[in-house]
Design a protein around this motif. Structure first.
Motif: not given
Length: 92
Positions: A12-31
């Motif tokens: 896909g090009g670009g950086a490999a995106v990590d969607r893993s988490c253990t809590t809601d605080a591990d997640c955020t919105v990014k472009n």
């Protein structure tokens, strides 16, 4: 699928995106980017993103996408994966 967010990595090009988490605080919105440009997604707060790399890969391959993006009001951790709160509500 044209216009779908390109989520990085060698194909896909670009950086490999990590969607893993253990809590809601591990997640955020990014472009994370797509062939049109800006594309927000819920990802791990420490995940690299490279929207410019995604666009460069699209241009190099002559790919185009359907422009537009979802409005994400917040993210949550669902079964170890960062997801859009609105998307989860729709699925329930």
């Amino acid at each position: 699928m044209p216009g779908a967010p390109t989520l990085g990595g060698p194909a896909g090009g670009g950086a490999a995106v990590d969607r893993s988490c253990t809590t809601d605080a591990d997640c955020t919105v990014k472009n994370v980017g797509n062939c049109c440009g800006y594309y927000p997604a819920c990802v791990n707060v420490d995940s690299p993103t490279d929207p410019e790399g995604v666009q460069a890969q699209c241009a190099a391959e002559g790919r185009m996408g359907v422009c537009g993006f979802p409005e994400i009001s917040g993210c949550q951790c669902v079964q170890g994966t960062c997801q859009d709160q609105q998307r989860e509500a729709i699925l329930e």
